[in-house]
Design an enzyme around this catalytic site. Structure first.
Site, PDB file in Angstrom:
ATOM      1  N   ARG A 108     111.731  29.777 123.853  1.00  0.00           N
ATOM      2  CA  ARG A 108     113.087  29.600 124.402  1.00  0.00           C
ATOM      3  C   ARG A 108     112.936  28.842 125.703  1.00  0.00           C
ATOM      4  O   ARG A 108     112.280  29.328 126.631  1.00  0.00           O
ATOM      5  CB  ARG A 108     113.742  30.959 124.637  1.00  0.00           C
ATOM      6  CG  ARG A 108     114.933  30.872 125.576  1.00  0.00           C
ATOM      7  CD  ARG A 108     115.741  32.139 125.619  1.00  0.00           C
ATOM      8  NE  ARG A 108     116.482  32.306 124.373  1.00  0.00           N
ATOM      9  CZ  ARG A 108     117.447  33.205 124.190  1.00  0.00           C
ATOM     10  NH1 ARG A 108     117.787  34.015 125.170  1.00  0.00           N
ATOM     11  NH2 ARG A 108     118.090  33.281 123.054  1.00  0.00           N
ATOM     12  N   HIS A 135     120.533  26.257 119.047  1.00  0.00           N
ATOM     13  CA  HIS A 135     120.083  27.639 118.839  1.00  0.00           C
ATOM     14  C   HIS A 135     120.065  27.907 117.332  1.00  0.00           C
ATOM     15  O   HIS A 135     120.874  28.680 116.818  1.00  0.00           O
ATOM     16  CB  HIS A 135     121.035  28.598 119.567  1.00  0.00           C
ATOM     17  CG  HIS A 135     120.512  29.989 119.768  1.00  0.00           C
ATOM     18  ND1 HIS A 135     119.247  30.397 119.354  1.00  0.00           N
ATOM     19  CD2 HIS A 135     121.091  31.090 120.339  1.00  0.00           C
ATOM     20  CE1 HIS A 135     119.084  31.676 119.685  1.00  0.00           C
ATOM     21  NE2 HIS A 135     120.177  32.117 120.270  1.00  0.00           N
ATOM     22  N   GLN A 138     119.988  31.537 115.700  1.00  0.00           N
ATOM     23  CA  GLN A 138     121.262  32.234 115.812  1.00  0.00           C
ATOM     24  C   GLN A 138     122.201  31.849 114.663  1.00  0.00           C
ATOM     25  O   GLN A 138     122.794  32.705 114.005  1.00  0.00           O
ATOM     26  CB  GLN A 138     121.927  31.885 117.153  1.00  0.00           C
ATOM     27  CG  GLN A 138     123.299  32.518 117.330  1.00  0.00           C
ATOM     28  CD  GLN A 138     123.213  34.014 117.528  1.00  0.00           C
ATOM     29  OE1 GLN A 138     122.502  34.487 118.409  1.00  0.00           O
ATOM     30  NE2 GLN A 138     123.924  34.779 116.698  1.00  0.00           N
ATOM     31  N   ASP A 227     131.601  32.294 122.471  1.00  0.00           N
ATOM     32  CA  ASP A 227     130.351  32.375 123.245  1.00  0.00           C
ATOM     33  C   ASP A 227     130.732  32.310 124.725  1.00  0.00           C
ATOM     34  O   ASP A 227     131.863  31.944 125.074  1.00  0.00           O
ATOM     35  CB  ASP A 227     129.412  31.213 122.859  1.00  0.00           C
ATOM     36  CG  ASP A 227     128.050  31.266 123.562  1.00  0.00           C
ATOM     37  OD1 ASP A 227     127.688  32.330 124.103  1.00  0.00           O
ATOM     38  OD2 ASP A 227     127.342  30.230 123.563  1.00  0.00           O
ATOM     39  N   CYS A 267     127.757  35.382 119.503  1.00  0.00           N
ATOM     40  CA  CYS A 267     126.284  35.462 119.471  1.00  0.00           C
ATOM     41  C   CYS A 267     125.747  36.520 120.432  1.00  0.00           C
ATOM     42  O   CYS A 267     124.627  36.976 120.262  1.00  0.00           O
ATOM     43  CB  CYS A 267     125.685  34.100 119.772  1.00  0.00           C
ATOM     44  SG  CYS A 267     126.297  33.370 121.305  1.00  0.00           S
ATOM     45  N   ARG A 295     119.797  38.651 113.204  1.00  0.00           N
ATOM     46  CA  ARG A 295     118.828  37.777 113.871  1.00  0.00           C
ATOM     47  C   ARG A 295     117.431  38.066 113.329  1.00  0.00           C
ATOM     48  O   ARG A 295     116.683  37.158 112.965  1.00  0.00           O
ATOM     49  CB  ARG A 295     118.860  38.007 115.393  1.00  0.00           C
ATOM     50  CG  ARG A 295     120.106  37.491 116.094  1.00  0.00           C
ATOM     51  CD  ARG A 295     120.214  35.977 116.025  1.00  0.00           C
ATOM     52  NE  ARG A 295     119.033  35.331 116.569  1.00  0.00           N
ATOM     53  CZ  ARG A 295     118.786  35.156 117.872  1.00  0.00           C
ATOM     54  NH1 ARG A 295     119.672  35.536 118.777  1.00  0.00           N
ATOM     55  NH2 ARG A 295     117.687  34.551 118.290  1.00  0.00           N
TER      56      ARG A 295
HETATM   57  N1   CP Z   1     122.124  35.708 121.043  1.00  0.00           N
HETATM   58  C1   CP Z   1     120.972  35.635 121.736  1.00  0.00           C
HETATM   59  O1   CP Z   1     120.164  34.708 121.583  1.00  0.00           O
HETATM   60  O2   CP Z   1     120.755  36.693 122.570  1.00  0.00           O
HETATM   61  P1   CP Z   1     119.594  36.817 123.683  1.00  0.00           P
HETATM   62  O3   CP Z   1     119.895  35.769 124.720  1.00  0.00           O
HETATM   63  O4   CP Z   1     119.714  38.219 124.199  1.00  0.00           O
HETATM   64  O5   CP Z   1     118.282  36.549 123.017  1.00  0.00           O
HETATM   65  N1  NVA Z   2     125.251  29.487 125.015  1.00  0.00           N
HETATM   66  C1  NVA Z   2     124.518  30.656 125.426  1.00  0.00           C
HETATM   67  C2  NVA Z   2     123.934  31.371 124.238  1.00  0.00           C
HETATM   68  C3  NVA Z   2     123.197  32.632 124.552  1.00  0.00           C
HETATM   69  C4  NVA Z   2     122.590  33.283 123.350  1.00  0.00           C
HETATM   70  C5  NVA Z   2     123.435  30.253 126.413  1.00  0.00           C
HETATM   71  O1  NVA Z   2     122.778  29.226 126.184  1.00  0.00           O
HETATM   72  O2  NVA Z   2     123.261  30.941 127.412  1.00  0.00           O
END
Ligand code: CP
Ligand code: NVA
Length: 309
Positions: A108, A135, A138, A227, A267, A295
């Protein structure tokens, strides 16, 4: 070679429709196995995974680590202070060193280029656990959740309300592979990346609309999706964004316009009272927790696929 298996899972659109549907079928199968209490299916036995996190996480970290363990493997968490990608060490060096210890890498990161560089230099599969651009894990979990609740993804109407962000880009890339109706309703100036919208529209697979009118967009939706308005890395803009995004909160009134069949998805993490009301997220048609659960199941199938298991 069209038949060669993709080494990495970076964008949903790197795969064709039958591969995506196969991964989702596999997710259902392995989910049933895990939920039955069966603990003898251990395809990751003797394997290790490195998980690089440049940003915070709950779902991604816990679902990957738990899923990999339940299928026999061992996952190693590397937090923002451990690796400091590009700061303590160059991404291409990290990729080559981790490939010598681990069978798979999940990461990530902020810049999308970082995941591309990791994949380029790693000799083992690299899985995208979120970048500023997309993502994919997700949206694979979301697709699985829609199949379970609506019955199918093909032909459904998915309406996203909010910022044209990484989540939207993955929806668009899914829509360039599987036919459904995707609408993104966002404030002016917060539209998704134009090139990605064009790519999805040019694929000619799905009906894709970008609009600034949430009320018109949600009519007849199968899924209303939301989101955060300020993603990770944008938290300093949160107050200003709250002003601009007025009218884009998913509230009871908007869900009423959507209609009775509409499910609510998010999400997570969610900011209640900001992009969604507490009432909407707690309502019986909210499927945010089955969505979060999926997930793990979607990712297990993704890992099995890229590892050729
Ligand atoms: N939805 C998601 O990716 O959650 P986290 O940021 O907690 O991993
Ligand atoms: N759009 C959000 C998604 C988190 C899972 C972010 O990037 O923070």
């Amino acid at each position: 070679n069209a038949n060669a298996r993709q080494k990495d899972f970076l964008h949903i659109s790197d795969f064709n429709k039958s591969t995506i549907l196969n991964i989702l079928d596999r997710a259902k199968e392995v989910k049933a196995l895990i939920k039955s209490g069966e603990r003898t299916y251990l395809p990751f036995k003797g394997k290790t995974m490195a998980m690089i996190f440049a940003k915070p996480s709950m779902r991604t970290r816990v679902s990957f680590e738990t899923g990999f363990y339940l299928l026999g493997g061992h996952a190693i968490y590397l937090g923002p202070d451990d690796i400091q990608m590009g700061k303590r060490e160059e991404t291409r060096d990290i990729a080559r060193v981790l490939s010598r210890y681990n069978d798979i890498i999940m990461a990530r990161v902020f810049a999308h280029q970082d995941i591309l560089d990791l994949a380029k230099y790693a000799t083992v599969p690299v899985i995208n656990g979120l970048t500023d651009y997309n993502h994919p894990c997700q949206i694979m979990a979301d697709a699985l959740t829609i199949i379970e609740h609506v019955g199918q993804l093909e032909g459904t109407k998915v309406v996203y309300i909010g910022d044209g962000n990484n989540i939207v880009h993955s929806w668009l890339l899914l829509a360039s592979v599987i036919p459904f109706h995707f609408i993104c309703a966002c404030p002016e100036g917060f539209e998704p990346d134009q090139e990605t919208v064009k790519k999805a529209q040019d694929a000619g697979v799905s009906k894709i609309e970008i609009t600034n009118d949430p009320k018109e967009a949600v009519r007849g939706a199968d899924v209303v999706y939301s989101d955060v308005w300020a993603s990770m890395g944008q938290k300093a803009e949160a107050a200003q964004r709250r002003q601009v995004f007025q009218g884009f909160q998913v509230d009871e009134e908007l869900m009423k316009i959507a209609g009775r069949k509409a499910y609510f998805m998010h999400c997570l993490p969610a900011e209640r009272g900001v992009e969604v009301t507490d009432g909407v997220i707690e309502a019986p048609n909210s499927i945010v927790f089955p969505q979060a659960e999926n997930r793990m199941h979607a990712q297990n199938a993704i890992m099995l696929h890229v590892m050729g298991l």
